[in-house]
Design an enzyme around this catalytic site. Structure first.
Site, PDB file in Angstrom:
ATOM      1  N   GLU A 190      31.021   9.158  51.349  1.00  0.00           N
ATOM      2  CA  GLU A 190      32.434   9.401  51.658  1.00  0.00           C
ATOM      3  C   GLU A 190      32.670  10.671  52.470  1.00  0.00           C
ATOM      4  OE1 GLU A 190      35.094   8.138  48.103  1.00  0.00           O
ATOM      5  OE2 GLU A 190      33.270   8.962  47.210  1.00  0.00           O
ATOM      6  N   ASN A 240      37.610   4.902  53.723  1.00  0.00           N
ATOM      7  CA  ASN A 240      38.905   5.592  53.701  1.00  0.00           C
ATOM      8  C   ASN A 240      38.708   7.105  53.710  1.00  0.00           C
ATOM      9  OD1 ASN A 240      39.832   3.003  53.440  1.00  0.00           O
ATOM     10  ND2 ASN A 240      40.355   3.196  51.292  1.00  0.00           N
ATOM     11  N   ARG A 250      36.801   0.426  39.784  1.00  0.00           N
ATOM     12  CA  ARG A 250      37.419   1.740  39.590  1.00  0.00           C
ATOM     13  C   ARG A 250      37.717   1.919  38.113  1.00  0.00           C
ATOM     14  NH1 ARG A 250      40.298  -0.643  43.953  1.00  0.00           N
ATOM     15  NH2 ARG A 250      39.925   0.355  45.982  1.00  0.00           N
ATOM     16  N   ARG A 256      45.498  11.309  55.476  1.00  0.00           N
ATOM     17  CA  ARG A 256      46.116  10.001  55.656  1.00  0.00           C
ATOM     18  C   ARG A 256      47.609  10.032  55.358  1.00  0.00           C
ATOM     19  NH1 ARG A 256      41.391   8.228  52.198  1.00  0.00           N
ATOM     20  NH2 ARG A 256      42.865   8.644  50.539  1.00  0.00           N
ATOM     21  N   ARG A 287      31.918   2.406  39.243  1.00  0.00           N
ATOM     22  CA  ARG A 287      31.999   3.774  39.760  1.00  0.00           C
ATOM     23  C   ARG A 287      32.452   4.712  38.649  1.00  0.00           C
ATOM     24  NH1 ARG A 287      36.349   5.161  44.303  1.00  0.00           N
ATOM     25  NH2 ARG A 287      37.687   5.127  42.464  1.00  0.00           N
ATOM     26  N   CYS A 295      32.880  -0.384  50.897  1.00  0.00           N
ATOM     27  CA  CYS A 295      33.918  -0.732  49.923  1.00  0.00           C
ATOM     28  C   CYS A 295      35.281  -0.150  50.287  1.00  0.00           C
ATOM     29  CB  CYS A 295      33.523  -0.281  48.519  1.00  0.00           C
ATOM     30  SG  CYS A 295      33.351   1.502  48.331  1.00  0.00           S
TER      31      CYS A 295
END
Length: 822
Positions: free
Chosen positions: A686, A709, A551, A720, A587, A757
């Site tokens: 994603e 996620n 990240r 979330r 990323r 990931c």
């Protein structure tokens, strides 16, 4: 015997409450916890399936009492009960008592064999302790009814305990009294309590050297009083070393010359020079102001900036130490989002007409003081967290930066105290150990030190100020001692203990460092998610075979200007060099309305998760995107570097990003700058649209990495962070598992590989399912690696495929979880 279940939005809080309760009852009561949710970015929440599993784990026909903190915890508990078999449901009781005090009282009452009704009643009466201590005027009406025991036998006992009848000795007192049928009372002056009630005994406020009178009436009254006297003669079961444990600000005294003692916080041996770390903010001055609105806006801006920093810290902490410990910073963010705190500061500004700095300082100190007055060591330690976030905001208001902890020489860090924010930034390669004056073993800084593997001692007192920078000391975090300028014999002993300790740790990690190969010899690559180059050594220690997600946001947040190409190149090259030939996937920037950059006008979005973020944001801001691509391509020269784009939802986005890479390559070639001419380009999967067109995207990409996620959140249309729908955001949802299967099939058809990931990749329960679905690589926070590798070594590919096929047929995440737990 009645069992207990603790339900909390925070896994850390739930574990802390469990630890306190178990210290009081010493394993006599079965206690299970259901804390937090399995989401590294938003771990604060409750999960009905965790609650149900906890109930089933400690179920007793005598009853299970469930204690909850707030909000959705009740909803999750009610939902969990509905999932249980009818014969189990009738023995489960949801208790409205306060979580911490109620759990303590319930645990003690359950330990003496009381009925579920008695346990519930005692738990619900638990606030009496706090009311008596903080607001005694409110406690008058709640005085316990006294039974006439004037004809009973009495004894007088002087309480020798240094801390009086605090939680554990009070619990032993009540447990002893409850063994007898006789009616019993205990009196301190004019106060009278039922000797078999933990709340009433604790409410008496018995201190060291107080004389209490115990009265008993019944056939076994004499035996009961004799047992209490025997308990008092044994210091009510307290050992000397117990008395200081967990205190919020314990002060140590030298054990012998040159040898000082404190509270053990994190095990391990360290030998090295002292580095004194004593940052100070300027004294806050109170000024009268005229423009109150301007001061309030100034405070709002500082709070927003502080929250951005905390979110960055959280991201780094997840990669470095895992989601559970990183939840500390989620709690910090909640502190700053607390409307009561903000309203209090605003009220001070408007009513007292003072500046934002003084108003905020006043509001924070008042909040911290309330925590300090809670009669519970764990909750008292939370005052440090409040002050930490308060100092962070003050630093923005005062325009002050905290000094760097990036040490040039490996040293033992010595400080008055360390905030969790300070601790999370420590590099275990340069911070050999930690010694602080204040704090307890339950402080968040101690928890983080343990997670980082840094030996630490807390509560050592002001004597630490006498240590000089560069002075040699030895530290044993397991026993809580330091040696100032150790003698040759002491040094030799420490070196030997350090060698033995390191050898033991190394042996435990060696197994994790071996490659993850299934029983039929299929290698599954297990790599780490990291947030900065400093995380790499920890990842390798845990057995990472590379980095599956680097990240890069840490370079862009918490600053006034964008990082330069050179700064980025240095960070990426440094990370790749530390990995040697191992792969690293970098990323590109993933920010948006939820992660604002102060140097760019991103505007305000009502729903940033469905807005201008990820690759969309980068393509629209080439002045930010191109320097990052240049830095990554340069860092990839003769190194194993790959580039990955986040939040790709259309083929056009991927093509546009690839064209920018090609344009940059042409520029670098024209400039005669070395770069990777054949760097692999991958994307994050994603959003459901990316899965739907995975076959098209696979023609343009060299690999996929599934971010479970966000994929779960977008698939289930469930935020979330929204407690009302957080239970839907479960990566074990059959819909999500089917999307993973669809993605893998499209990728393999195009001969490209697929990784995972997201948090699901580090869930060892899901390992067989993911491998069975055909996933080639699993990337996770470093601490999760050993367990996942162990799982991979336990099955064949055929067995994993059968597991995956069965999971895909289930109709709910709860059914999948139950199947995987068998």
């Amino acid at each position: 015997m009645v069992s207990l279940v603790i339900v909390s939005h925070s896994a850390t809080l739930a574990a802390g409450v469990q630890e306190l309760a178990e210290q009081m009852v010493q394993g006599k009561v079965n206690i299970a916890v259901a804390g937090g949710i399995d989401d590294p970015e938003h771990p604060i929440g409750t999960d009905p399936m965790k609650v149900m599993a906890a109930i089933e784990a400690v179920y007793s026909d005598d009853g299970v009492v469930v204690l909850m903190d707030l909000g959705s915890a009740l909803m999750s508990a009610e939902t969990a009960v509905e999932f249980l078999m009818p014969e189990i449901q009738e023995n489960v009781y949801l208790c409205p008592a306060p979580l911490i005090e109620g759990t303590m009282a319930a645990a003690v009452q359950a330990s003496i064999g009381s009925s579920v009704e008695q346990v519930m009643a005692e738990a619900q009466a638990a606030l009496a302790v706090k009311i008596e201590q903080i607001a005694p005027e409110l406690a008058v009406a709640a005085q316990p009814a006294t039974i006439d025991l004037t004809s009973g036998d009495t004894v007088e006992v002087v309480v020798p305990n240094r801390l009086g009848l605090h939680a554990r000795p009070a619990a032993r007192f009540v447990a002893t009294a409850s063994q007898f049928a006789a009616e019993m009372q205990v009196r301190l002056g004019e106060k009278v309590a039922n000797a078999k009630s933990i709340n009433q005994v604790a409410t008496l406020g018995v201190r060291q050297n107080d004389t209490i009178v115990i009265t008993a009436l019944g056939l076994d009254a004499a035996d009961a009083l004799a047992a209490i006297q025997a308990l008092a003669a044994e210091n009510f079961g307290d050992l000397d070393e117990d008395e200081g444990e967990g205190m919020a600000a314990e002060t140590a005294v030298p054990a012998v010359v040159g040898e000082w003692s404190g509270i053990p916080a994190s095990p391990g041996i360290a030998i090295g020079p002292v580095f004194q770390y004593r940052p100070r903010l300027p004294k806050v001055k109170t000024r009268s102001i005229k423009n109150k609105q301007k001061q309030w806006q100034k405070l709002e801006t500082a709070v927003a900036e502080a929250r951005t920093e905390i979110q960055t810290l959280y991201t780094q902490a997840v990669a470095q130490i895992g989601a559970a410990e990183a939840a500390i910073f989620e709690a910090h963010d909640l502190f700053l989002a607390d409307p009561d705190l903000l309203d209090a500061a605003k009220q001070i500004i408007y009513e007292e007409g003072i500046n934002a700095e003084a108003a905020w300082d006043k509001a924070i100190k008042a909040t911290a003081e309330r925590y300090r007055h809670i009669d519970d060591a764990y909750m008292q330690a939370r005052a440090a967290d409040v002050l930490d976030v308060g100092q962070r905001v003050l630093a923005h208001l005062l325009k002050v930066e905290r000094p760097s902890l990036d040490l040039k020489t490996p040293s033992i860090l010595v400080a008055a105290d360390l905030t969790p924010s300070d601790t999370a930034k420590l590099n275990p390669q340069t911070i050999l150990g930690i010694c602080v004056e204040l704090g307890g073993a339950t402080s968040h800084s101690a928890i983080l030190a343990r997670a980082l593997g840094i030996p630490a001692i807390v509560g050592m007192g002001e004597q630490l100020t006498a240590l000089k920078d560069g002075q040699q000391i030895g530290l044993n975090g397991e026993v809580g001692r330091i040696w100032v300028e150790p003698t040759a014999d002491e040094l030799a002993d420490l070196v030997q203990k350090q060698t033995d300790w390191v050898a033991g740790q190394q042996k435990a990690k060696e197994s994790a460092k071996k490659t993850a190969v299934t029983k039929d010899n299929r290698h599954i690559e297990v790599v780490a998610n990291i947030g900065s180059p400093n995380d790499i050594s920890t990842a390798l220690d845990y057995g990472a075979e590379g980095v599956g997600l680097f990240r890069t946001e840490f370079l862009f947040l918490e600053r006034e200007t964008a990082p330069s190409e050179e700064e980025q190149y240095t960070a990426y090259r440094q990370a790749a060099d530390r990995l040697q030939d191992r792969p690293i996937i970098i990323r590109t920037l993933d920010v948006g309305g939820d992660k604002p950059l102060p140097y760019l006008d991103q505007g305000r979005e009502d729903n940033p998760f469905l807005g201008w973020r990820g690759i969309r944001f980068c393509l629209d801001n080439p002045e930010v995107f191109k320097p990052q691509i240049r830095a990554i391509l340069r860092a990839g020269y003769q190194r194993n570097v790959k580039i990955m784009f986040p939040m790709v939802s259309t083929a056009a986005e991927l093509k546009a990003a690839k064209k920018m890479v090609q344009d940059v390559q042409k520029e670098l070639k024209a400039e005669k700058v070395d770069f990777d001419k054949k760097m692999e380009v991958g994307i994050m999967i994603e959003v459901p649209s990316a899965v739907a067109i995975a076959d098209q995207l696979a023609k343009e990409a060299d690999f996929f990495s599934i971010g479970t996620n966000d994929l779960t959140q977008y698939t289930m249309a469930a935020d979330r962070g929204n407690a009302n729908v957080a239970h839907l955001a479960n990566a074990l949802q059959p819909a999500v598992l089917r999307l993973i299967k669809q993605t893998v099939e499209a990728a393999h058809h195009a001969d490209i590989w697929v990784g995972v990931c997201g948090e699901l990749g580090g869930n060892d329960l899901a390992t067989a399912v993911l491998v069975g679905l055909g996933v080639d690589e699993l990337s996770m926070s470093a601490p999760a690696i050993p367990a996942v590798k162990k799982q991979i070594r336990s099955f064949t590919i055929c067995q994993a495929q059968r597991t995956a096929q069965t999971a895909l047929k289930k109709d709910s995440p709860e059914a999948v979880l139950k199947f995987l737990q068998k």
